[in-house]
Write a protein that holds these residues in place. Sequence first.
Motif, PDB file in Angstrom:
ATOM      1  N   ASP A  93       0.826  -1.204   0.000  1.00  0.00           N
ATOM      2  CA  ASP A  93       0.000   0.000   0.000  1.00  0.00           C
ATOM      3  C   ASP A  93       0.863   1.258   0.000  1.00  0.00           C
ATOM      4  O   ASP A  93       2.096   1.186  -0.007  1.00  0.00           O
ATOM      5  CB  ASP A  93      -1.008  -0.012   1.159  1.00  0.00           C
ATOM      6  CG  ASP A  93      -0.386   0.322   2.496  1.00  0.00           C
ATOM      7  OD1 ASP A  93       0.851   0.405   2.600  1.00  0.00           O
ATOM      8  OD2 ASP A  93      -1.149   0.499   3.466  1.00  0.00           O
ATOM      9  N   ASN A  94       0.198   2.415  -0.032  1.00  0.00           N
ATOM     10  CA  ASN A  94       0.944   3.663  -0.182  1.00  0.00           C
ATOM     11  C   ASN A  94       1.786   4.015   1.036  1.00  0.00           C
ATOM     12  O   ASN A  94       2.664   4.881   0.949  1.00  0.00           O
ATOM     13  CB  ASN A  94       0.008   4.822  -0.537  1.00  0.00           C
ATOM     14  CG  ASN A  94      -1.217   4.922   0.341  1.00  0.00           C
ATOM     15  OD1 ASN A  94      -1.807   3.916   0.719  1.00  0.00           O
ATOM     16  ND2 ASN A  94      -1.632   6.129   0.652  1.00  0.00           N
ATOM     17  N   LEU A  97       4.826   1.824  -0.171  1.00  0.00           N
ATOM     18  CA  LEU A  97       5.153   1.839  -1.596  1.00  0.00           C
ATOM     19  C   LEU A  97       6.576   2.290  -1.866  1.00  0.00           C
ATOM     20  O   LEU A  97       7.327   1.622  -2.600  1.00  0.00           O
ATOM     21  CB  LEU A  97       4.166   2.750  -2.338  1.00  0.00           C
ATOM     22  CG  LEU A  97       4.432   2.937  -3.833  1.00  0.00           C
ATOM     23  CD1 LEU A  97       4.354   1.616  -4.570  1.00  0.00           C
ATOM     24  CD2 LEU A  97       3.446   3.947  -4.418  1.00  0.00           C
ATOM     25  N   SER A  98       6.966   3.425  -1.318  1.00  0.00           N
ATOM     26  CA  SER A  98       8.304   3.948  -1.611  1.00  0.00           C
ATOM     27  C   SER A  98       9.397   3.023  -1.092  1.00  0.00           C
ATOM     28  O   SER A  98      10.472   2.928  -1.682  1.00  0.00           O
ATOM     29  CB  SER A  98       8.472   5.349  -1.021  1.00  0.00           C
ATOM     30  OG  SER A  98       8.220   5.338   0.364  1.00  0.00           O
ATOM     31  N   PRO A 111      -1.886   0.498  -9.256  1.00  0.00           N
ATOM     32  CA  PRO A 111      -2.955   0.509  -8.246  1.00  0.00           C
ATOM     33  C   PRO A 111      -3.978  -0.588  -8.538  1.00  0.00           C
ATOM     34  O   PRO A 111      -4.364  -0.793  -9.692  1.00  0.00           O
ATOM     35  CB  PRO A 111      -3.573   1.902  -8.419  1.00  0.00           C
ATOM     36  CG  PRO A 111      -2.490   2.732  -9.013  1.00  0.00           C
ATOM     37  CD  PRO A 111      -1.739   1.801  -9.934  1.00  0.00           C
ATOM     38  N   GLU A 114      -8.599   0.446  -3.402  1.00  0.00           N
ATOM     39  CA  GLU A 114      -8.534   1.550  -2.448  1.00  0.00           C
ATOM     40  C   GLU A 114      -9.360   1.211  -1.213  1.00  0.00           C
ATOM     41  O   GLU A 114     -10.289   0.397  -1.264  1.00  0.00           O
ATOM     42  CB  GLU A 114      -9.079   2.838  -3.071  1.00  0.00           C
ATOM     43  CG  GLU A 114      -8.243   3.386  -4.208  1.00  0.00           C
ATOM     44  CD  GLU A 114      -8.832   4.654  -4.807  1.00  0.00           C
ATOM     45  OE1 GLU A 114      -8.071   5.406  -5.442  1.00  0.00           O
ATOM     46  OE2 GLU A 114     -10.053   4.880  -4.628  1.00  0.00           O
ATOM     47  N   THR A 248      -4.163   3.110  -0.755  1.00  0.00           N
ATOM     48  CA  THR A 248      -4.191   2.528  -2.097  1.00  0.00           C
ATOM     49  C   THR A 248      -3.232   1.353  -2.117  1.00  0.00           C
ATOM     50  O   THR A 248      -2.081   1.479  -1.688  1.00  0.00           O
ATOM     51  CB  THR A 248      -3.762   3.552  -3.165  1.00  0.00           C
ATOM     52  OG1 THR A 248      -4.628   4.680  -3.117  1.00  0.00           O
ATOM     53  CG2 THR A 248      -3.817   2.936  -4.552  1.00  0.00           C
ATOM     54  N   TYR A 250      -1.237  -1.779  -4.273  1.00  0.00           N
ATOM     55  CA  TYR A 250      -0.623  -1.950  -5.588  1.00  0.00           C
ATOM     56  C   TYR A 250      -0.339  -3.427  -5.856  1.00  0.00           C
ATOM     57  O   TYR A 250      -0.194  -4.234  -4.925  1.00  0.00           O
ATOM     58  CB  TYR A 250       0.679  -1.155  -5.672  1.00  0.00           C
ATOM     59  CG  TYR A 250       0.469   0.337  -5.582  1.00  0.00           C
ATOM     60  CD1 TYR A 250       0.456   1.137  -6.729  1.00  0.00           C
ATOM     61  CD2 TYR A 250       0.262   0.952  -4.353  1.00  0.00           C
ATOM     62  CE1 TYR A 250       0.247   2.504  -6.645  1.00  0.00           C
ATOM     63  CE2 TYR A 250       0.044   2.326  -4.257  1.00  0.00           C
ATOM     64  CZ  TYR A 250       0.038   3.095  -5.410  1.00  0.00           C
ATOM     65  OH  TYR A 250      -0.174   4.439  -5.324  1.00  0.00           O
ATOM     66  N   THR A 310      -4.207  12.054   2.999  1.00  0.00           N
ATOM     67  CA  THR A 310      -3.498  11.430   1.875  1.00  0.00           C
ATOM     68  C   THR A 310      -2.133  12.080   1.659  1.00  0.00           C
ATOM     69  O   THR A 310      -1.896  12.741   0.639  1.00  0.00           O
ATOM     70  CB  THR A 310      -4.318  11.533   0.576  1.00  0.00           C
ATOM     71  OG1 THR A 310      -4.671  12.919   0.378  1.00  0.00           O
ATOM     72  CG2 THR A 310      -5.569  10.696   0.622  1.00  0.00           C
ATOM     73  N   SER A 312       1.775  12.439   0.601  1.00  0.00           N
ATOM     74  CA  SER A 312       2.479  11.840  -0.531  1.00  0.00           C
ATOM     75  C   SER A 312       3.370  10.691  -0.066  1.00  0.00           C
ATOM     76  O   SER A 312       3.831  10.657   1.084  1.00  0.00           O
ATOM     77  CB  SER A 312       3.343  12.888  -1.233  1.00  0.00           C
ATOM     78  OG  SER A 312       4.417  13.285  -0.396  1.00  0.00           O
ATOM     79  N   VAL A 313       3.622   9.755  -0.992  1.00  0.00           N
ATOM     80  CA  VAL A 313       4.503   8.628  -0.652  1.00  0.00           C
ATOM     81  C   VAL A 313       5.914   9.133  -0.379  1.00  0.00           C
ATOM     82  O   VAL A 313       6.663   8.537   0.414  1.00  0.00           O
ATOM     83  CB  VAL A 313       4.499   7.572  -1.780  1.00  0.00           C
ATOM     84  CG1 VAL A 313       3.146   6.920  -1.892  1.00  0.00           C
ATOM     85  CG2 VAL A 313       4.924   8.172  -3.111  1.00  0.00           C
TER      86      VAL A 313
END
Length: 332
Positions: A93-94, A97-98, A111, A114, A248, A250, A310, A312-313
């Motif tokens: 997930d977000n 993610l990074s 994606p 959600e 979100t 992925y 929300t 940012s990643v």
Amino acid sequence: MKKIVAIFLVVSFVAGSALASCSVITGSFEESAKEVTLISYDAFTPAEGIFDDFTAATGATVRVVTAGDTGSMVSKAILTSGNPEGDVMFGIDNTFLSRAQSGNVLLDYTPVDESDVCLNYDKAWFESRGITPPQTFEDLALPTYKGLLTAPDPVNSAPGFAFLVASIEHFGEGKWQNYWKQLKANGVRIASDWTAAYTIDFSGSSGKGKYPIVVSYGSSPAAEVLFSATPLTTAPTGVVTATCFKATEYVGVLRGSKNEELAQKLVDYLLAQKFQESMPTSLFVYPINTDAVLPDVFVKHAVRPTTSSTPSVEKIEKNRDQWIDTWRNIFL
């Protein structure tokens, strides 16, 4: 009344049935070119028989392997990056993610669904005591709600970390630390993961624990209705919409997959309408495919806030270690 325990009875049946139609071959990838391995988190419970069409179209069976909570799954994938234990990963997930991207885990990140991580509460518990359920983050630190909250550990739990990030976004840098100190003083319980928090600690689920407030999802009330032992017209649990974090998830082919072409076909299948329409009542998430139609139980009982946190990643990745270290120091 049996509530979420029904989920685990159904899930056990579903998972067993689903895996019965999937490959249980224990040989190597080379020995079984017509098997594709899908790795996901422990709560991944696909609908019964959902991979049958994929098998009919490709001749390949799908083997599902679970790898703990999201954080544990990603950590294992980073360690095996380039020489993975499977072909496709579902559910990064977000909040992670990074980290997966920097670890070069997947060939690409698409994606797939959600959801909203939000506080849930047991309606009957509050009604029987004449107490108003919490409405804000701030409420949780009040004496009225002392010893009532259970939350997953944010170190490895995706919803636990999402709730931490949502609180940071709400209070801001330099202020969120004091808020968590207040929660600790007010008796918050830190569970090992979401499953322990929701199905064991939470009073509104099958575990009938002693905590009437839990970090879960905006879709959890729909699950309670769907799996109730007796028909329900209203959900027995509520959602504190002011505390939500938009998540979100992925999906992608694992770098180094020995079945890359077949793995990509599975990714495409997971993004197609049939699988996407199965997710609300099996995984309790919203489909990313705009052609997918939501089931009535989801439309009526899942709660989707108009606004969710929300960040940012990039912001999450830049601050993750500092946030986790600070949180750990508070709870040592």
